[in-house]
Motif scaffolding. Sequence first.
Motif, mmCIF file in Angstrom:
data_model
loop_
_atom_site.group_PDB
_atom_site.id
_atom_site.type_symbol
_atom_site.label_atom_id
_atom_site.label_comp_id
_atom_site.label_asym_id
_atom_site.label_seq_id
_atom_site.Cartn_x
_atom_site.Cartn_y
_atom_site.Cartn_z
ATOM 1 N N LEU A 146 0.829 -1.207 0.000
ATOM 2 C CA LEU A 146 0.000 0.000 0.000
ATOM 3 C C LEU A 146 0.859 1.250 0.000
ATOM 4 O O LEU A 146 0.547 2.241 -0.677
ATOM 5 N N VAL A 147 1.945 1.212 0.754
ATOM 6 C CA VAL A 147 2.851 2.367 0.818
ATOM 7 C C VAL A 147 3.547 2.561 -0.522
ATOM 8 O O VAL A 147 3.719 3.692 -0.990
ATOM 9 N N GLU A 148 3.960 1.472 -1.160
ATOM 10 C CA GLU A 148 4.600 1.571 -2.468
ATOM 11 C C GLU A 148 3.678 2.263 -3.471
ATOM 12 O O GLU A 148 4.104 3.145 -4.224
ATOM 13 N N ILE A 149 2.415 1.861 -3.478
ATOM 14 C CA ILE A 149 1.452 2.433 -4.420
ATOM 15 C C ILE A 149 1.222 3.917 -4.130
ATOM 16 O O ILE A 149 1.146 4.740 -5.039
ATOM 17 N N ALA A 150 1.148 4.273 -2.843
ATOM 18 C CA ALA A 150 0.838 5.651 -2.458
ATOM 19 C C ALA A 150 2.036 6.590 -2.579
ATOM 20 O O ALA A 150 1.860 7.778 -2.866
ATOM 21 N N CYS A 151 3.249 6.069 -2.377
ATOM 22 C CA CYS A 151 4.414 6.961 -2.233
ATOM 23 C C CYS A 151 5.463 6.846 -3.337
ATOM 24 O O CYS A 151 6.359 7.690 -3.411
ATOM 25 N N LEU A 183 -5.721 0.782 14.207
ATOM 26 C CA LEU A 183 -5.027 2.011 14.564
ATOM 27 C C LEU A 183 -3.734 1.657 15.313
ATOM 28 O O LEU A 183 -3.656 0.624 15.958
ATOM 29 N N PRO A 184 -2.682 2.513 15.223
ATOM 30 C CA PRO A 184 -2.634 3.820 14.550
ATOM 31 C C PRO A 184 -2.240 3.743 13.074
ATOM 32 O O PRO A 184 -2.296 4.724 12.363
ATOM 33 N N LEU A 185 -1.845 2.534 12.624
ATOM 34 C CA LEU A 185 -1.391 2.391 11.242
ATOM 35 C C LEU A 185 -2.500 2.714 10.263
ATOM 36 O O LEU A 185 -2.253 3.272 9.185
ATOM 37 N N GLN A 186 -3.715 2.404 10.626
ATOM 38 C CA GLN A 186 -4.867 2.684 9.780
ATOM 39 C C GLN A 186 -4.920 4.151 9.377
ATOM 40 O O GLN A 186 -5.135 4.487 8.204
ATOM 41 N N ARG A 191 -4.541 8.219 5.131
ATOM 42 C CA ARG A 191 -4.075 9.536 4.687
ATOM 43 C C ARG A 191 -3.187 9.423 3.454
ATOM 44 O O ARG A 191 -3.263 10.251 2.537
ATOM 45 N N LEU A 192 -2.357 8.418 3.415
ATOM 46 C CA LEU A 192 -1.450 8.244 2.278
ATOM 47 C C LEU A 192 -2.198 7.954 0.982
ATOM 48 O O LEU A 192 -1.932 8.563 -0.056
ATOM 49 N N VAL A 193 -3.141 6.999 1.023
ATOM 50 C CA VAL A 193 -3.828 6.620 -0.215
ATOM 51 C C VAL A 193 -4.853 7.664 -0.641
ATOM 52 O O VAL A 193 -5.274 7.680 -1.811
ATOM 53 N N SER A 194 -5.265 8.549 0.291
ATOM 54 C CA SER A 194 -6.236 9.595 -0.037
ATOM 55 C C SER A 194 -5.567 10.854 -0.576
ATOM 56 O O SER A 194 -6.241 11.755 -1.072
ATOM 57 N N SER A 195 -4.259 10.910 -0.480
ATOM 58 C CA SER A 195 -3.533 12.130 -0.837
ATOM 59 C C SER A 195 -3.500 12.348 -2.350
ATOM 60 O O SER A 195 -3.538 11.401 -3.134
ATOM 61 N N TYR A 196 -3.450 13.621 -2.724
ATOM 62 C CA TYR A 196 -3.177 13.963 -4.123
ATOM 63 C C TYR A 196 -2.089 15.042 -4.099
ATOM 64 O O TYR A 196 -2.364 16.236 -4.043
ATOM 65 N N ARG A 197 -0.844 14.593 -4.092
ATOM 66 C CA ARG A 197 0.281 15.506 -3.946
ATOM 67 C C ARG A 197 0.490 16.331 -5.215
ATOM 68 O O ARG A 197 0.275 15.841 -6.327
ATOM 69 N N TYR A 198 0.960 17.558 -5.031
ATOM 70 C CA TYR A 198 1.384 18.363 -6.171
ATOM 71 C C TYR A 198 2.607 17.683 -6.774
ATOM 72 O O TYR A 198 3.522 17.272 -6.058
ATOM 73 N N SER A 231 0.333 14.605 8.718
ATOM 74 C CA SER A 231 -0.076 15.594 7.720
ATOM 75 C C SER A 231 1.080 15.980 6.805
ATOM 76 O O SER A 231 0.930 16.049 5.578
ATOM 77 N N ILE A 232 2.240 16.224 7.377
ATOM 78 C CA ILE A 232 3.412 16.606 6.577
ATOM 79 C C ILE A 232 3.783 15.499 5.599
ATOM 80 O O ILE A 232 3.975 15.725 4.398
ATOM 81 N N LEU A 233 3.870 14.285 6.109
ATOM 82 C CA LEU A 233 4.340 13.167 5.281
ATOM 83 C C LEU A 233 3.326 12.743 4.227
ATOM 84 O O LEU A 233 3.697 12.157 3.208
ATOM 85 N N SER A 234 2.062 13.028 4.438
ATOM 86 C CA SER A 234 1.033 12.557 3.506
ATOM 87 C C SER A 234 0.557 13.619 2.521
ATOM 88 O O SER A 234 -0.169 13.284 1.576
ATOM 89 N N THR A 235 0.972 14.876 2.696
ATOM 90 C CA THR A 235 0.442 15.926 1.814
ATOM 91 C C THR A 235 1.507 16.698 1.035
ATOM 92 O O THR A 235 1.239 17.163 -0.070
ATOM 93 N N ARG A 236 2.694 16.851 1.579
ATOM 94 C CA ARG A 236 3.719 17.621 0.878
ATOM 95 C C ARG A 236 4.174 16.927 -0.403
ATOM 96 O O ARG A 236 4.203 15.691 -0.477
ATOM 97 N N ASN A 237 4.567 17.714 -1.398
ATOM 98 C CA ASN A 237 5.050 17.106 -2.634
ATOM 99 C C ASN A 237 6.386 16.399 -2.387
ATOM 100 O O ASN A 237 7.112 16.697 -1.440
#
Length: 355
Positions: A146-151, A183-186, A191-198, A231-237
């Motif tokens: 999941l992390v590979e796909i998101a990041c 939780l807390p991994l959930q 947040r990671l898979v919901s993100s749309y980074r610039y 928030s920082i890790l899941s939203t910043r480009n």
Amino acid sequence: MATIRIPEVVPSPVQDSEKLQKAFLGTFFLLSLYAQLISLSLSLSFSISFSDMSKSVCCWFKGLGTDEKAIIRILGRRDASQRKKIREAYHQLYDKSLIDFLFAELSGDFRKAVILWTYDPAERDARLANEALKSKKKNITQLQVLVEIACSTSPHHLVAVRKAYCSLFDASLEEDIISNVSLPLQKMLVRLVSSYRYDKEVVDSTIANTEAAKLHEAIKAKKLDDDELVSILSTRNIFQLRETFQRYKDNYGKSIDQDIMACGKGLFESIMKVMIWCIDSPEKHFAEVIRAAIIGLGSDEDSLTRAIVSRAEIDMMKIRSEYFNVDKNGLDNAVIGDTSGDYKDFLMTLLGAKI
């Protein structure tokens, strides 16, 4: 940076489809012949037994089964857009799904690798995500998918994966994470898979310094699920985060992943390390996935397949270089030494070998 070798002159999707159909026909012939033998043995009396006849037929027509080498030559040397056209052309010509035929004709790790490669990349990742979430084991091997796909993919690809997931499984990726991960991994994964980074290269050094301090404060306090950290890790480009990670190391003497792992050796810390690596240096992460798949007690073919199939069109040359930095034997030699048969030939084709 890709390793697949596309021919200088690529046949049309119709031509490729016809060649694939021809590669399947040997099996159809044998099945028909066996059916006739069964009918014949039931209606007539022979001095030779049906078993003996079957052995004779296998001897006479040895090699008339599926032509795996042709499948490797065709599908292993086409990019994602070309494979999509082949799937469409095959369905138009034969009113059958190419994926279904591959599933029926092939077997084992070779079948899984070819089918994953033949899927549209977004559908492939959606299926891999679902397989990880539905697995009874929820360890680093499964959840890092999941992390590979998101990041380690583009924001556009992540959106396509989420759409494919909804279409395939009648639920959102986020819903299934909530249903299958505690939780807390959930919270982090949602947040990671919901993100749309610039996705443009925009970096603010002042923000990088400020956020490196915030990350350090949370990690030092071992609050890895801190809302601001998440928030920082899941939203910043990606480019901004790479600058932040560099400032972290410059300012505090250790890399951020080192400090995270100093907090503990649990699943949450391991997932965060994967996230940092996939953002900062995906080739480093996938080289480690391949190395771990090969050197462990018994090969992890699923991880080996996933890493090579998912990155062959993206950054496999970088992964190969990173692998060599860790293991001087080299990636190609490692794969050759750990796999065999058509499975080996297919992976090596994706790695650029002339099979």
